[in-house]
Structure formats: C-alpha cells, structure tokens
Write an enzyme that holds these catalytic residues in place. Sequence first.
Site, PDB file in Angstrom:
ATOM      1  N   CYS A 141     -33.596  17.592  43.300  1.00  0.00           N
ATOM      2  CA  CYS A 141     -34.113  16.947  44.493  1.00  0.00           C
ATOM      3  C   CYS A 141     -34.211  17.952  45.650  1.00  0.00           C
ATOM      4  O   CYS A 141     -35.084  18.805  45.641  1.00  0.00           O
ATOM      5  CB  CYS A 141     -33.287  15.713  44.851  1.00  0.00           C
ATOM      6  SG  CYS A 141     -34.134  14.620  46.032  1.00  0.00           S
ATOM      7  N   HIS A 195     -33.029  12.572  40.144  1.00  0.00           N
ATOM      8  CA  HIS A 195     -31.576  12.719  40.119  1.00  0.00           C
ATOM      9  C   HIS A 195     -31.020  12.451  38.712  1.00  0.00           C
ATOM     10  O   HIS A 195     -30.550  11.346  38.428  1.00  0.00           O
ATOM     11  CB  HIS A 195     -30.927  11.768  41.128  1.00  0.00           C
ATOM     12  CG  HIS A 195     -31.090  12.218  42.539  1.00  0.00           C
ATOM     13  ND1 HIS A 195     -30.162  13.002  43.170  1.00  0.00           N
ATOM     14  CD2 HIS A 195     -32.090  12.009  43.429  1.00  0.00           C
ATOM     15  CE1 HIS A 195     -30.564  13.256  44.407  1.00  0.00           C
ATOM     16  NE2 HIS A 195     -31.733  12.668  44.582  1.00  0.00           N
ATOM     17  N   GLU A 217     -28.311  13.198  37.518  1.00  0.00           N
ATOM     18  CA  GLU A 217     -26.866  12.900  37.541  1.00  0.00           C
ATOM     19  C   GLU A 217     -26.582  11.406  37.668  1.00  0.00           C
ATOM     20  O   GLU A 217     -25.437  10.969  37.469  1.00  0.00           O
ATOM     21  CB  GLU A 217     -26.187  13.665  38.677  1.00  0.00           C
ATOM     22  CG  GLU A 217     -26.316  13.089  40.069  1.00  0.00           C
ATOM     23  CD  GLU A 217     -27.653  13.347  40.736  1.00  0.00           C
ATOM     24  OE1 GLU A 217     -27.823  12.896  41.888  1.00  0.00           O
ATOM     25  OE2 GLU A 217     -28.539  13.995  40.120  1.00  0.00           O
TER      26      GLU A 217
END
Length: 231
Positions: free
Chosen positions: A115, A210, A212
Amino acid sequence: MAGRPLIGVSTYLETGVRWGVWELDAVLLPVGYPRLVQRAGGLAALLPPDDPERAAAVLAPLDGLVIAGGPDVEPERYGAPRDPRTGPPAPERDAWELALIGAALAARKPLLGICRGMQLLNVALGGTLVQHVDGHAEVAGVFGSHPVEPVPGTRYAGIVPEKATVPTYHHQAVDRLGRGVIPSAHAADGTVEAIELPAADGWVLGVQWHPETGGDLRVMEALVRAAATAA
C-alpha cells in the site's frame, strides 16, 4: 523451512498512545504484518524509524524488506502541492523508509512494498501519486475488497496468474511511474494495483492492497523464497 530468512518490516511512530495505565510515544505495527511473514516461512524483525544515514547498517543483517502501509506520503516528496484530502504528514517515516528503499535497491535485497510502501517505492524512483481516488476505501477503518487483474509476463502474474479479489484500503495511487517501474496489475477502473522492477534489478514488487489482512500467502511466500535464495 530450514534457515528461515530474516525479513524486516517498517513500523509506525505514534505519539501519546494509550495502553493499560500508560500514555507514551510508541513504535507500532498491525500484527497482521509479522504474522504474514511468519506464516509464509520467514522470521519477522520490526524496524522502528531511525536516522536515515543508518538505513544500510540496519538492512545489512536482513535477507529481505517489507515497507508497510500507513499514512499518506508527503506530496513535497514528489513535487506536488498538497491536496486538502491528503492526510497529515509523517516526515520522519517518509525519510526513514525512503532511505531503507534506497539501501535495499543498492544492496539488491528482495523488497516488497505494501500500500503506502508501493507508493513510496514509486516516489523513491522518481514517480508521482494521485492524491485522491474514490472507491478504494469506502468506509473509514474498514477494509474493502475488489478484483485485480495481473499483467501477463510480469513477476506478479507469475505469482498470482489469475484475477484475484484482494483486501484494499487506500485513497491514493500511483500516477506517473518511476524510473524502470513496470505496472503489473490493475483494478477494473484502471488504477495501478501492483508495480515491479525488471528481474535484472533484483526482486522488487509493490502491491496496493493489504495481503496481511487476507488469507492469500502467495505474494509474501514469493518474497520469502527470494530472500532465502539471496541469503
């Protein structure tokens, strides 16, 4: 994995953070980042902001680097006036992460920008950013999702060859590409969703979403494999 590679992840520097009875300045990182590194087979090391002149020394013992998401990049970094919708500046973090990116590129350490990290990678290479786009962060504090289409023949397409739905939260995006930067995935509205450098420049990839916060390990696994090979 034997000999797990050591992956450094950049962090936030926040003032007046409260936890328990304390209110102190703190170095923070959402737990999804180190957990993703660990699930992908690496060892995670958190990198607090430091003197940019120390970036190469901090990077030296690491096998790979992740520049995490976070606040908007200061528009002065890419020669643009501030849009009123751009968030508050984080000058210490900008300076530190730009130094980390420069050191990683110089040392040919595998590098993944997530990002903000992708945006900062583009800026580090002389590119610019669009300071506001609609539809990629629709509810404050809530991750959305949308599909991204890989560009055939790119490194990213070799990792994720199909159109994939990804978790997303951003209101800025890549505008003019930096030196040598190749777009490797797009959203349906044309927004650049992944960038990379040619293989001759080492393993360098940025993704606008993202990973994660999701369950797809493939991008981080690819970084970990590259870091293990480099080590």
